[in-house]
Design an enzyme around this catalytic site. Structure first.
Site, PDB file in Angstrom:
ATOM      1  N   GLY A  32       0.809  -1.216   0.000  1.00  0.00           N
ATOM      2  CA  GLY A  32       0.000   0.000   0.000  1.00  0.00           C
ATOM      3  C   GLY A  32       0.838   1.259   0.000  1.00  0.00           C
ATOM      4  N   ASN A  33       0.140   2.396   0.093  1.00  0.00           N
ATOM      5  CA  ASN A  33       0.800   3.692  -0.026  1.00  0.00           C
ATOM      6  C   ASN A  33       1.775   3.968   1.113  1.00  0.00           C
ATOM      7  OD1 ASN A  33      -0.497   4.441  -2.411  1.00  0.00           O
ATOM      8  ND2 ASN A  33      -2.326   5.068  -1.282  1.00  0.00           N
ATOM      9  N   ILE A  34       1.370   3.624   2.349  1.00  0.00           N
ATOM     10  CA  ILE A  34       2.272   3.897   3.479  1.00  0.00           C
ATOM     11  C   ILE A  34       3.537   3.060   3.326  1.00  0.00           C
ATOM     12  CG2 ILE A  34       2.560   3.791   5.982  1.00  0.00           C
ATOM     13  CD1 ILE A  34      -0.400   4.279   6.302  1.00  0.00           C
TER      14      ILE A  34
ATOM     15  N   GLU B  80       6.883 -10.038   0.725  1.00  0.00           N
ATOM     16  CA  GLU B  80       5.760 -10.717   0.100  1.00  0.00           C
ATOM     17  C   GLU B  80       5.497 -10.069  -1.268  1.00  0.00           C
ATOM     18  OE1 GLU B  80       2.223 -11.501   2.831  1.00  0.00           O
ATOM     19  OE2 GLU B  80       1.490  -9.934   1.518  1.00  0.00           O
TER      20      GLU B  80
END
Lengths: 497, 497
Positions: free
Chosen positions: A262-264, A286
């Site tokens: 994700g973005n974070i 992963e």
């Protein structure tokens, strides 16, 4: 190259699959997920339903997929049950409305669970490939997931042979499947670079029921550019790791990194890459995201082992134009190997994952909103957190313009307990929970991670709860969530005394 | 045999330890725990406190200890901080009153955490031995715990040489300490019987500050005889395992068993031993209890690997009278090996642990009462549950004559999540949660495990909460606990709608 195998249209392939059968789909995230057979299965389901006949499948995947798989099958009400992780809005809605049965699994546990037989027979494996030989050697595309296990165990195999991916991907995959107990040996990986398995899936050609030719890009989106909050979170993670290195709790050669999706996560990896205090490192992770590719090109990331290459279309083209450069720098593994608890502990991973909410004592919610509604699933976060050398969780301190504090007295769903979560980082700072008793952890969270607008509220909670090993008060434990449900803003919380 | 080492009285030994130092005590449970130096340390602390001087220690152990260690030090207010697991009433009270700082660790994580340096320096290792050679070879007694790591890392070592234990125990221990990342290799154990380490701790004789001679039995209590409830729980576990064997989800040669500590666990192992449908098996466990010894003598348990021999005094004498018989049937390992996630998954353990409470969705509370008060600690339950081939939790369906249901809508402290807990067993039956969505899990729990008096209440909870992936309602989640706190009986619960 596909000589000897029936060449099918997506509709012909879909017509082979029967109601109530279980399908193991290859792929991991949208990378390497099937794109045309599931769409045809969805159309078939709609036609069957219109004709008054049932048509639902058991759907096993690697993790999330693309919209042509989970999205289309969910919209067609073609999923009887589904495991593991998903991230599709239509499927999520069906799950949360109780229309689709979903149960979650740690991603490293999917292959052993399927092998154990507890989920029943796998009738079909449907996988995307970049190359198939007449001898039944399948080169996968941009991910592995559980493909090797599904193909081996399924009665029949269908392949989407996707010309978008070069056949020269052969050699990027390392497919190792451990024996089951009592015959299991060690997984002989001692460094992220080690290769221990086959580059291709070898299957009896008779099991291949057909091949569907496609030429379609992965349905992976891009990432948002880092914003001030995610940038600050990334800088705080970097600061923490530089300090650990300095005091010798991370060896000078550094340790391999795992990072969530994700973005974070993308911003955090970017920040680590920009930090002068962090030496070049390897990833044992992963999902390989865009920022990892940038760091490989800069020489800051020297090798990336993952389960999928989940990058934006432009980034994938950059890799495909320079395949020989990346061949020695990337390996894709089955998820029971990329997420193996044995390897996470042996390699000494520094793991960085994102929380939906965290409580004052270090318990983390990764999966459900307000205790009820599934967001995506636990994914690999449990595999990594539990056995990490250092386990870190990141989150912004607030959501919905401050109406929600992501740090609360009691998480509404608990996926990672205080026994396994070591460090929490928000844009405000770092709470190092190691070696701290529950009350000390709460103070570290309030002083370093909680948004300033919520600090007094949290201190007041500790004051009214100030008894016991864990200062908790059951009647107030979900008080902030109740205030949000009733007024739309956690800042309206009133503690009951 | 102890030639060359200072022979000290307990008081002389205790006088060497300074305020604020950290002591790593050997032993695991009361078995092999030190008995006289900690008592002398407690007396010293009382004298120092009476003289107006501070005297508190950082106390690292293997797990719980005997009353002469945790009990005496807690009563003397001599513990500054303490990790991991404890089970002493005096210490528990001090922790829950906030007088003693306690933080919990998975037992397999204690040695790596100490090695990482995050808990600071280990000044003293104080261990019980059955034999010490002039070359500094220490044979431990009835347990290992973290003794090998504490002795290696400590600046100084004190030894209680306990003549109660025969010197011929040499050979019962297998001491292996893995290297830390990035130099870590596999733990080369492939069967419970494998021996891969040293039989003794080898230490530079100069580090041994002194030896105290003792002759004292372990402070291990006995077990209650199985009662109708624990017997029925044991029978239900046996029934479940026989069924799994029959359908082939457990291989015909069976798989090694791990079993928790206490009366229920002891009764369960006894029941498995009596079950004609279960073939002779091996144990790969943490604590070897009385019932295991009985099964070894009957040939039903063919080998037991553990971290401690925590048996009643009579049972220990039975072993000591027949040491050569047991030498090939028992091995004692450090806790990072007995509880290793790598080995738990590789060996395919069937794990059976006891819950304080379980919720309808399979989340387990192993540590805290009403969210606040520490019972004992997480122990090894997380190490085993997370990586088990099959993870089972047992508990009686009710406590306090029915005023408490051990099955609730939401556990008040969560140690093992629904992602890792597979099967729950009470005296009423078996809830097999594998492959079930949350709503199905709840129905399986109500129909099979909940006490009949609570079934309608639980069904009503599902009715009012019947939305979302997990049917939860935050305002009612702890309603049963609140009813108990207010009226003394969970049967008085009224759901808010």
């Amino acid at each position: 190259m596909t000589k000897g195998f029936p060449i099918l249209t997506p509709e012909q392939a879909a017509a082979l699959v029967k109601h109530n059968e279980t399908v193991g789909f290859g792929g991991f995230t949208a990378a390497g997920a099937c794109k045309v057979i599931p769409l045809a299965l969805a159309e078939r389901a709609k036609a069957e339903h219109a004709a008054g006949r049932p048509f639902k499948l058991g759907v096993l995947t690697g993790a999330s997929t693309g919209k042509s798989l989970d999205g289309a099958l969910a919209a067609a009400e073609a999923i009887a049950w589904r495991t593991p992780y998903q991230s599709d809005p239509t499927l999520r809605k069906a799950i949360n409305e109780g229309k689709t049965k979903f149960f979650d699994l740690h991603l490293s546990a999917v292959q052993p669970t399927v092998r154990s037989g507890v989920l029943g027979k796998v009738n079909w494996a449907i996988v995307e490939a970049s190359r198939v030989t007449p001898e039944g050697e399948i080169t996968l595309s941009t991910s592995v997931g559980c493909s090797n296990t599904y193909v081996r165990m399924a009665d029949h195999v269908l392949i989407e042979l996707n010309a978008y991916h070069p056949a020269e991907l052969t050699g990027f995959h390392d497919l190792y499947e451990p024996a089951d107990p009592p015959h299991r040996r060690e997984i002989p990986i001692y460094a992220p670079t080690d290769r221990v398995g086959s580059t291709v899936i070898k299957v009896d050609p008779k099991k291949i029921a057909g091949i569907v030719h496609t030429n379609k890009p992965d349905e992976s989106g891009g990432f948002d550019a880092p914003d001030p909050v995610t940038t600050k979170i990334g800088e705080n993670v970097a600061k923490f790791l530089v300090d650990e290195l300095r005091v010798g709790r991370i060896p000078a050669s550094f340790l391999p990194l795992q990072s969530g999706v994700g973005n974070i996560a993308n911003a955090v990896i970017g920040a680590l890459g920009s930090s002068a205090g962090i030496p070049p490192f390897m990833m044992y992770t992963e999902v390989i995201q865009d920022s990892v590719i940038d760091l490989i090109e800069k020489g800051k990331c020297t090798f990336a082992s993952g389960c999928s290459l989940t990058v934006s279309p432009a980034k994938l083209q950059q890799i495909y134009k320079n395949l020989e450069y990346y061949r020695s720098r990337i390996v894709l593994r089955p998820q029971e190997i990329s997420n193996s608890p044995e390897l996470v502990r042996r390699l000494g991973l520094i793991t960085i994952n994102t929380a939906i909410e965290v409580d004052l004592f270090g318990n983390v919610n990764s999966t459900h909103v307000m205790g009820k509604d599934l967001m995506n699933g636990i994914g690999g976060s449990g595999d990594f957190t539990r056995n990490a050398h250092i386990s870190i969780y990141t989150c912004p301190s607030v959501a919905k313009k401050g109406a929600i504090s992501t740090i609360v007295p009691f998480v509404t769903h608990l996926d990672h307990s205080e026994h396994s979560v070591q460090v929490v980082v928000t844009e405000h700072g770092i709470a190092d929970l190691r070696g701290k008793a529950p009350h000390e952890r709460a103070m570290a969270m309030i002083e370093n991670c909680v948004h300033p607008e919520y600090r007094q509220l949290m201190k007041d909670y500790l004051t009214i709860s100030n008894k016991g090993h864990v200062p908790q008060t059951l009647q107030n434990a979900f008080g902030m969530h109740q205030a949000f449900l009733q007024t739309g803003d956690m800042r309206n919380t009133k503690w009951l005394s």
